[in-house]
Scaffold this motif. Sequence first.
Motif, PDB file in Angstrom:
ATOM      1  N   SER A   1       0.860  -1.194   0.000  1.00  0.00           N
ATOM      2  CA  SER A   1       0.000   0.000   0.000  1.00  0.00           C
ATOM      3  C   SER A   1       0.894   1.241   0.000  1.00  0.00           C
ATOM      4  O   SER A   1       2.084   1.172   0.361  1.00  0.00           O
ATOM      5  N   VAL A   2       0.323   2.366  -0.371  1.00  0.00           N
ATOM      6  CA  VAL A   2       1.087   3.616  -0.341  1.00  0.00           C
ATOM      7  C   VAL A   2       1.538   3.900   1.097  1.00  0.00           C
ATOM      8  O   VAL A   2       2.657   4.375   1.329  1.00  0.00           O
ATOM      9  N   GLU A   3       0.690   3.552   2.047  1.00  0.00           N
ATOM     10  CA  GLU A   3       1.038   3.768   3.456  1.00  0.00           C
ATOM     11  C   GLU A   3       2.295   2.977   3.831  1.00  0.00           C
ATOM     12  O   GLU A   3       3.200   3.497   4.496  1.00  0.00           O
ATOM     13  N   GLU A   4       2.319   1.720   3.414  1.00  0.00           N
ATOM     14  CA  GLU A   4       3.495   0.884   3.743  1.00  0.00           C
ATOM     15  C   GLU A   4       4.755   1.450   3.098  1.00  0.00           C
ATOM     16  O   GLU A   4       5.822   1.475   3.717  1.00  0.00           O
ATOM     17  N   ILE A   5       4.629   1.918   1.871  1.00  0.00           N
ATOM     18  CA  ILE A   5       5.803   2.455   1.153  1.00  0.00           C
ATOM     19  C   ILE A   5       6.319   3.713   1.854  1.00  0.00           C
ATOM     20  O   ILE A   5       7.521   3.890   2.076  1.00  0.00           O
ATOM     21  N   LEU A   6       5.400   4.591   2.222  1.00  0.00           N
ATOM     22  CA  LEU A   6       5.823   5.854   2.852  1.00  0.00           C
ATOM     23  C   LEU A   6       6.404   5.609   4.246  1.00  0.00           C
ATOM     24  O   LEU A   6       7.375   6.261   4.642  1.00  0.00           O
ATOM     25  N   ARG A   7       5.826   4.658   4.968  1.00  0.00           N
ATOM     26  CA  ARG A   7       6.379   4.334   6.302  1.00  0.00           C
ATOM     27  C   ARG A   7       7.805   3.795   6.168  1.00  0.00           C
ATOM     28  O   ARG A   7       8.689   4.148   6.938  1.00  0.00           O
ATOM     29  N   TRP A   8       7.998   2.943   5.192  1.00  0.00           N
ATOM     30  CA  TRP A   8       9.344   2.385   4.931  1.00  0.00           C
ATOM     31  C   TRP A   8      10.332   3.530   4.726  1.00  0.00           C
ATOM     32  O   TRP A   8      11.417   3.558   5.310  1.00  0.00           O
TER      33      TRP A   8
ATOM     34  N   PHE B   1      23.858  10.120  -8.826  1.00  0.00           N
ATOM     35  CA  PHE B   1      23.609  11.563  -8.850  1.00  0.00           C
ATOM     36  C   PHE B   1      24.846  12.341  -9.243  1.00  0.00           C
ATOM     37  O   PHE B   1      24.785  13.333  -9.952  1.00  0.00           O
ATOM     38  N   ASP B   2      25.978  11.891  -8.749  1.00  0.00           N
ATOM     39  CA  ASP B   2      27.208  12.655  -8.956  1.00  0.00           C
ATOM     40  C   ASP B   2      28.359  11.672  -9.099  1.00  0.00           C
ATOM     41  O   ASP B   2      28.817  11.084  -8.109  1.00  0.00           O
ATOM     42  N   GLY B   3      28.807  11.488 -10.356  1.00  0.00           N
ATOM     43  CA  GLY B   3      29.867  10.513 -10.622  1.00  0.00           C
ATOM     44  C   GLY B   3      31.176  10.879  -9.948  1.00  0.00           C
ATOM     45  O   GLY B   3      31.940  10.008  -9.545  1.00  0.00           O
ATOM     46  N   ILE B   4      31.449  12.167  -9.808  1.00  0.00           N
ATOM     47  CA  ILE B   4      32.733  12.598  -9.226  1.00  0.00           C
ATOM     48  C   ILE B   4      32.758  12.295  -7.723  1.00  0.00           C
ATOM     49  O   ILE B   4      33.692  11.712  -7.191  1.00  0.00           O
ATOM     50  N   MET B   5      31.675  12.669  -7.055  1.00  0.00           N
ATOM     51  CA  MET B   5      31.602  12.440  -5.609  1.00  0.00           C
ATOM     52  C   MET B   5      31.082  11.030  -5.293  1.00  0.00           C
ATOM     53  O   MET B   5      30.980  10.642  -4.140  1.00  0.00           O
ATOM     54  N   ASP B   6      30.703  10.276  -6.346  1.00  0.00           N
ATOM     55  CA  ASP B   6      30.134   8.948  -6.173  1.00  0.00           C
ATOM     56  C   ASP B   6      28.914   8.991  -5.256  1.00  0.00           C
ATOM     57  O   ASP B   6      28.786   8.198  -4.336  1.00  0.00           O
ATOM     58  N   ARG B   7      28.028   9.946  -5.526  1.00  0.00           N
ATOM     59  CA  ARG B   7      26.805  10.086  -4.729  1.00  0.00           C
ATOM     60  C   ARG B   7      25.627   9.444  -5.461  1.00  0.00           C
ATOM     61  O   ARG B   7      25.533   9.525  -6.685  1.00  0.00           O
ATOM     62  N   PHE B   8      24.730   8.869  -4.670  1.00  0.00           N
ATOM     63  CA  PHE B   8      23.538   8.241  -5.225  1.00  0.00           C
ATOM     64  C   PHE B   8      22.300   8.954  -4.686  1.00  0.00           C
ATOM     65  O   PHE B   8      22.349   9.576  -3.626  1.00  0.00           O
ATOM     66  N   ILE B   9      21.214   8.825  -5.423  1.00  0.00           N
ATOM     67  CA  ILE B   9      19.939   9.309  -4.892  1.00  0.00           C
ATOM     68  C   ILE B   9      18.856   8.313  -5.259  1.00  0.00           C
ATOM     69  O   ILE B   9      18.894   7.709  -6.346  1.00  0.00           O
ATOM     70  N   LEU B  10      17.921   8.139  -4.349  1.00  0.00           N
ATOM     71  CA  LEU B  10      16.766   7.282  -4.618  1.00  0.00           C
ATOM     72  C   LEU B  10      15.594   8.156  -5.008  1.00  0.00           C
ATOM     73  O   LEU B  10      15.405   9.245  -4.451  1.00  0.00           O
ATOM     74  N   LYS B  11      14.834   7.662  -5.954  1.00  0.00           N
ATOM     75  CA  LYS B  11      13.603   8.363  -6.324  1.00  0.00           C
ATOM     76  C   LYS B  11      12.447   7.440  -5.954  1.00  0.00           C
ATOM     77  O   LYS B  11      12.456   6.259  -6.347  1.00  0.00           O
ATOM     78  N   LEU B  12      11.522   7.963  -5.183  1.00  0.00           N
ATOM     79  CA  LEU B  12      10.381   7.146  -4.754  1.00  0.00           C
ATOM     80  C   LEU B  12       9.132   7.689  -5.440  1.00  0.00           C
ATOM     81  O   LEU B  12       8.796   8.867  -5.288  1.00  0.00           O
ATOM     82  N   ASN B  13       8.471   6.803  -6.197  1.00  0.00           N
ATOM     83  CA  ASN B  13       7.248   7.183  -6.922  1.00  0.00           C
ATOM     84  C   ASN B  13       6.093   6.358  -6.350  1.00  0.00           C
ATOM     85  O   ASN B  13       5.655   5.375  -6.976  1.00  0.00           O
ATOM     86  N   PRO B  14       5.582   6.717  -5.174  1.00  0.00           N
ATOM     87  CA  PRO B  14       4.641   5.825  -4.491  1.00  0.00           C
ATOM     88  C   PRO B  14       3.312   5.656  -5.223  1.00  0.00           C
ATOM     89  O   PRO B  14       2.600   4.679  -4.984  1.00  0.00           O
ATOM     90  N   LEU B  15       2.966   6.591  -6.111  1.00  0.00           N
ATOM     91  CA  LEU B  15       1.682   6.491  -6.817  1.00  0.00           C
ATOM     92  C   LEU B  15       1.878   6.090  -8.280  1.00  0.00           C
ATOM     93  O   LEU B  15       1.014   6.356  -9.120  1.00  0.00           O
ATOM     94  N   ALA B  16       3.011   5.468  -8.578  1.00  0.00           N
ATOM     95  CA  ALA B  16       3.297   5.103  -9.973  1.00  0.00           C
ATOM     96  C   ALA B  16       2.146   4.323 -10.608  1.00  0.00           C
ATOM     97  O   ALA B  16       1.841   4.495 -11.784  1.00  0.00           O
ATOM     98  N   ASN B  17       1.457   3.507  -9.810  1.00  0.00           N
ATOM     99  CA  ASN B  17       0.379   2.657 -10.340  1.00  0.00           C
ATOM    100  C   ASN B  17      -0.975   3.332 -10.381  1.00  0.00           C
ATOM    101  O   ASN B  17      -1.933   2.736 -10.856  1.00  0.00           O
ATOM    102  N   TRP B  18      -1.085   4.517  -9.824  1.00  0.00           N
ATOM    103  CA  TRP B  18      -2.411   5.148  -9.704  1.00  0.00           C
ATOM    104  C   TRP B  18      -2.843   5.771 -11.027  1.00  0.00           C
ATOM    105  O   TRP B  18      -2.027   6.259 -11.800  1.00  0.00           O
TER     106      TRP B  18
END
Length: 243
Positions: free
Chosen positions: A22-29, A161-178
């Motif tokens: 559920s969207v609730e479970e995803i957001l709580r995570w 996100f940044d190859g030089i600093m080796d930084r990552f970012i997560l993108k969360l699309n909780p309503l992708a299925n809506w």
Amino acid sequence: MPESLKNPTEVRKISKGFEKASVEEILRWCWNRFGDRAAIGTSFQGAGLVINHISRSLGCNFPLFTLDTGLLFPETLELKAQLETRYGISIESLIPEQTVQEQERELGPELWNKKPNLCCTLRKVIPLQKKLSNLDVWITGIRREQTAERSQAGILELYHFDGIMDRFILKLNPLANWTRDQVQQFLKKHDIPVNLLISKGYRSIGCQPCTRPVGAHDSERAGRWTGFDKAECGIHTFLGANI
Ligand code: SF4
């Protein structure tokens, strides 16, 4: 960010599991792992409002931010103020380096009519990049049915996100299925204020110069950048492909 979440295989596994959650479970995570290192980016168009409402009802008080290009509709700014009052929150406005007038002096009038990609880069992408450099998770209102480009969106995606600093970012699309209807029904049921332009035929609302009303049977983003072969402003593409 935990090392395990920099692992593409692990992220894909979690994302697959989210398809049945559920969207609730995803957001709580997300809140339990990241707290305010995760933030909701919204242009107040529906999905972001649903995510914000559900998050707050769970006590997951993610910060909110929006891209204020200096060219938004007054109705959009009014909605921002209404939401701040209703939820007792402050929504951060990400502002471009130059005002519209400064940009005009340097690059000529109405850049959006000549080089909309450059205009979007200056007024949206660069301010967003700066914001994301201080986050682990960017929560978005992307839905798969919006455009062909978005149809493959995962619920959780990992980006370099940044190859030089080796930084990552997560993108969360909780309503992708809506669907759009699901979003509208949720907003109505919970009496969440919406942009007044929707009742005037606007289905996707961005900057004033690049947004027009569309017919009920047009695609959601048909009213954006009319006359240009452009369906995205760049904020959802500048990170490249997810890994
Ligand atoms: S949507 Fe239009 S006005 Fe807004 S930043 Fe992009 S090109 Fe410029």
